[in-house]
Design a protein around this motif. Sequence first.
Motif, PDB file in Angstrom:
ATOM      1  N   ALA A 103      30.693  39.026  -7.982  1.00 39.93           N
ATOM      2  CA  ALA A 103      30.266  38.667  -9.337  1.00 39.93           C
ATOM      3  C   ALA A 103      29.973  39.902 -10.179  1.00 39.93           C
ATOM      4  O   ALA A 103      30.308  39.962 -11.371  1.00 39.93           O
ATOM      5  CB  ALA A 103      29.033  37.764  -9.272  1.00 39.93           C
ATOM      6  N   VAL A 104      29.345  40.905  -9.573  1.00 46.87           N
ATOM      7  CA  VAL A 104      29.020  42.135 -10.305  1.00 46.87           C
ATOM      8  C   VAL A 104      30.287  42.859 -10.727  1.00 46.87           C
ATOM      9  O   VAL A 104      30.449  43.244 -11.896  1.00 46.87           O
ATOM     10  CB  VAL A 104      28.141  43.059  -9.434  1.00 46.87           C
ATOM     11  N   PHE A 105      31.205  43.071  -9.790  1.00 44.11           N
ATOM     12  CA  PHE A 105      32.426  43.790 -10.134  1.00 44.11           C
ATOM     13  C   PHE A 105      33.314  42.977 -11.074  1.00 44.11           C
ATOM     14  O   PHE A 105      34.054  43.552 -11.883  1.00 44.11           O
ATOM     15  CB  PHE A 105      33.179  44.184  -8.864  1.00 44.11           C
ATOM     16  N   SER A 106      33.224  41.671 -11.006  1.00 42.55           N
ATOM     17  CA  SER A 106      33.958  40.834 -11.950  1.00 42.55           C
ATOM     18  C   SER A 106      33.420  41.043 -13.363  1.00 42.55           C
ATOM     19  O   SER A 106      34.193  41.164 -14.324  1.00 42.55           O
ATOM     20  CB  SER A 106      33.829  39.361 -11.554  1.00 42.55           C
ATOM     21  N   ALA A 107      32.086  41.093 -13.497  1.00 44.90           N
ATOM     22  CA  ALA A 107      31.478  41.322 -14.818  1.00 44.90           C
ATOM     23  C   ALA A 107      31.898  42.674 -15.387  1.00 44.90           C
ATOM     24  O   ALA A 107      32.181  42.797 -16.588  1.00 44.90           O
ATOM     25  CB  ALA A 107      29.962  41.240 -14.715  1.00 44.90           C
ATOM     26  N   LEU A 108      31.960  43.692 -14.542  1.00 46.67           N
ATOM     27  CA  LEU A 108      32.369  45.017 -15.010  1.00 46.67           C
ATOM     28  C   LEU A 108      33.850  45.032 -15.386  1.00 46.67           C
ATOM     29  O   LEU A 108      34.243  45.671 -16.370  1.00 46.67           O
ATOM     30  CB  LEU A 108      32.093  46.059 -13.925  1.00 46.67           C
ATOM     31  N   ALA A 109      34.667  44.334 -14.602  1.00 42.95           N
ATOM     32  CA  ALA A 109      36.104  44.290 -14.881  1.00 42.95           C
ATOM     33  C   ALA A 109      36.394  43.592 -16.197  1.00 42.95           C
ATOM     34  O   ALA A 109      37.342  43.950 -16.909  1.00 42.95           O
ATOM     35  CB  ALA A 109      36.844  43.594 -13.740  1.00 42.95           C
ATOM     36  N   TYR A 110      35.580  42.592 -16.543  1.00 41.57           N
ATOM     37  CA  TYR A 110      35.805  41.833 -17.775  1.00 41.57           C
ATOM     38  C   TYR A 110      34.812  42.231 -18.867  1.00 41.57           C
ATOM     39  O   TYR A 110      34.459  41.435 -19.723  1.00 41.57           O
ATOM     40  CB  TYR A 110      35.708  40.329 -17.487  1.00 41.57           C
ATOM     41  N   ALA A 111      34.371  43.491 -18.834  1.00 42.11           N
ATOM     42  CA  ALA A 111      33.384  43.974 -19.806  1.00 42.11           C
ATOM     43  C   ALA A 111      33.908  43.951 -21.238  1.00 42.11           C
ATOM     44  O   ALA A 111      33.122  43.934 -22.200  1.00 42.11           O
ATOM     45  CB  ALA A 111      32.940  45.386 -19.448  1.00 42.11           C
ATOM     46  N   LYS A 112      35.234  43.940 -21.400  1.00 43.73           N
ATOM     47  CA  LYS A 112      35.821  43.894 -22.741  1.00 43.73           C
ATOM     48  C   LYS A 112      36.219  42.479 -23.143  1.00 43.73           C
ATOM     49  O   LYS A 112      36.741  42.276 -24.240  1.00 43.73           O
ATOM     50  CB  LYS A 112      37.054  44.804 -22.798  1.00 43.73           C
ATOM     51  N   ASP A 113      35.949  41.524 -22.284  1.00 39.37           N
ATOM     52  CA  ASP A 113      36.333  40.139 -22.559  1.00 39.37           C
ATOM     53  C   ASP A 113      35.408  39.530 -23.610  1.00 39.37           C
ATOM     54  O   ASP A 113      34.198  39.786 -23.606  1.00 39.37           O
ATOM     55  CB  ASP A 113      36.244  39.314 -21.269  1.00 39.37           C
ATOM     56  N   PRO A 114      35.945  38.732 -24.541  1.00 33.11           N
ATOM     57  CA  PRO A 114      35.097  38.097 -25.565  1.00 33.11           C
ATOM     58  C   PRO A 114      34.020  37.196 -24.973  1.00 33.11           C
ATOM     59  O   PRO A 114      32.994  36.949 -25.615  1.00 33.11           O
ATOM     60  CB  PRO A 114      36.108  37.275 -26.386  1.00 33.11           C
ATOM     61  N   ALA A 115      34.241  36.711 -23.767  1.00 33.26           N
ATOM     62  CA  ALA A 115      33.275  35.810 -23.127  1.00 33.26           C
ATOM     63  C   ALA A 115      32.268  36.565 -22.261  1.00 33.26           C
ATOM     64  O   ALA A 115      31.641  35.977 -21.379  1.00 33.26           O
ATOM     65  CB  ALA A 115      34.011  34.775 -22.282  1.00 33.26           C
ATOM     66  N   LEU A 116      32.062  37.861 -22.529  1.00 32.03           N
ATOM     67  CA  LEU A 116      31.189  38.668 -21.680  1.00 32.03           C
ATOM     68  C   LEU A 116      29.770  38.106 -21.604  1.00 32.03           C
ATOM     69  O   LEU A 116      29.162  38.112 -20.531  1.00 32.03           O
ATOM     70  CB  LEU A 116      31.144  40.116 -22.180  1.00 32.03           C
ATOM     71  N   THR A 117      29.245  37.610 -22.710  1.00 32.55           N
ATOM     72  CA  THR A 117      27.865  37.101 -22.670  1.00 32.55           C
ATOM     73  C   THR A 117      27.737  35.909 -21.726  1.00 32.55           C
ATOM     74  O   THR A 117      26.736  35.769 -21.024  1.00 32.55           O
ATOM     75  CB  THR A 117      27.382  36.698 -24.076  1.00 32.55           C
ATOM     76  N   VAL A 118      28.762  35.059 -21.680  1.00 34.71           N
ATOM     77  CA  VAL A 118      28.744  33.912 -20.763  1.00 34.71           C
ATOM     78  C   VAL A 118      28.799  34.399 -19.319  1.00 34.71           C
ATOM     79  O   VAL A 118      28.098  33.885 -18.439  1.00 34.71           O
ATOM     80  CB  VAL A 118      29.930  32.971 -21.055  1.00 34.71           C
ATOM     81  N   ILE A 119      29.629  35.408 -19.075  1.00 35.77           N
ATOM     82  CA  ILE A 119      29.750  35.979 -17.735  1.00 35.77           C
ATOM     83  C   ILE A 119      28.423  36.596 -17.298  1.00 35.77           C
ATOM     84  O   ILE A 119      27.977  36.397 -16.162  1.00 35.77           O
ATOM     85  CB  ILE A 119      30.870  37.044 -17.709  1.00 35.77           C
ATOM     86  N   LEU A 120      27.779  37.333 -18.196  1.00 36.27           N
ATOM     87  CA  LEU A 120      26.504  37.975 -17.863  1.00 36.27           C
ATOM     88  C   LEU A 120      25.389  36.953 -17.691  1.00 36.27           C
ATOM     89  O   LEU A 120      24.492  37.138 -16.859  1.00 36.27           O
ATOM     90  CB  LEU A 120      26.131  38.994 -18.941  1.00 36.27           C
ATOM     91  N   ASP A 121      25.429  35.859 -18.464  1.00 45.53           N
ATOM     92  CA  ASP A 121      24.439  34.787 -18.286  1.00 45.53           C
ATOM     93  C   ASP A 121      24.501  34.245 -16.860  1.00 45.53           C
ATOM     94  O   ASP A 121      23.472  34.065 -16.198  1.00 45.53           O
ATOM     95  CB  ASP A 121      24.707  33.648 -19.275  1.00 45.53           C
ATOM     96  N   ALA A 122      25.718  33.965 -16.391  1.00 42.09           N
ATOM     97  CA  ALA A 122      25.892  33.422 -15.043  1.00 42.09           C
ATOM     98  C   ALA A 122      25.456  34.439 -13.996  1.00 42.09           C
ATOM     99  O   ALA A 122      24.787  34.087 -13.009  1.00 42.09           O
ATOM    100  CB  ALA A 122      27.353  33.034 -14.830  1.00 42.09           C
TER     101      ALA A 122
END
Length: 225
Positions: free
Chosen positions: A60-79
């Motif tokens: 989950a951590v590395f997924s959040a870093l990989a998608y750090a430029k994704d528009p849905a980053l706040t949703v990813i970080l919430d989870a």
Amino acid sequence: MPPFLLVVCKDKATAAWAAEPIRVGRGFHTSMVVFPLVLGPGILPVITEADEAARDLGVAVFSALAYAKDPALTVILDALASGVADNADKSRSEGDTETGEGGDMDRVDWAEIVEIGLGEGPGREYWRHLMATYTPNFPGSNTIVEESWLEGRAKGKAEGKAEGKEEGKAEGKAEDVLHILDVRGIEISDSVRERITGCTDLDVLGTWLDRSLSAERAEELFVEE
């Protein structure tokens, strides 16, 4: 476990480049070939559910870093933040009840890796906010950002013992909005400050909190209202 080279990328082009084998040696002889382990968009899943994040915090951590430029980053970080908190609760109950030792240190390490990996910007500020909301003992204590979040949260708890619970939450979230604007150097007029502190609608305050991470003027919080 033998050593390996881990590369985390935030876009597919860089990930493809980084995946190329690295040959070590002279032109006439290759003494070693290193095949990097590359994690990036398209390689890792997008994790937007807290229970999925809690099952494997590393992924989950590395997924959040990989998608750090994704528009849905706040949703990813919430989870991820919720998953970190859930994992900490489970680790604490499974660890030493007297010393509090267990998997909690892992949670702290992951939280720090995420903050460093996100780099400077709105995403990092949002993550710091979430860590203060979900886990008050976020590493980096005594920073002005953390103190502000914790003060707002403590005030919300103190006022939340009766009918004032919702009011306390709203006041804490309003302070969050104001502090993000202040940290980012955004000028806050008296009228804007009064509107924010006078709002008791948690959904509206949540929208303003999201906008405060990228707004160039405080008035942009209220667009389309």
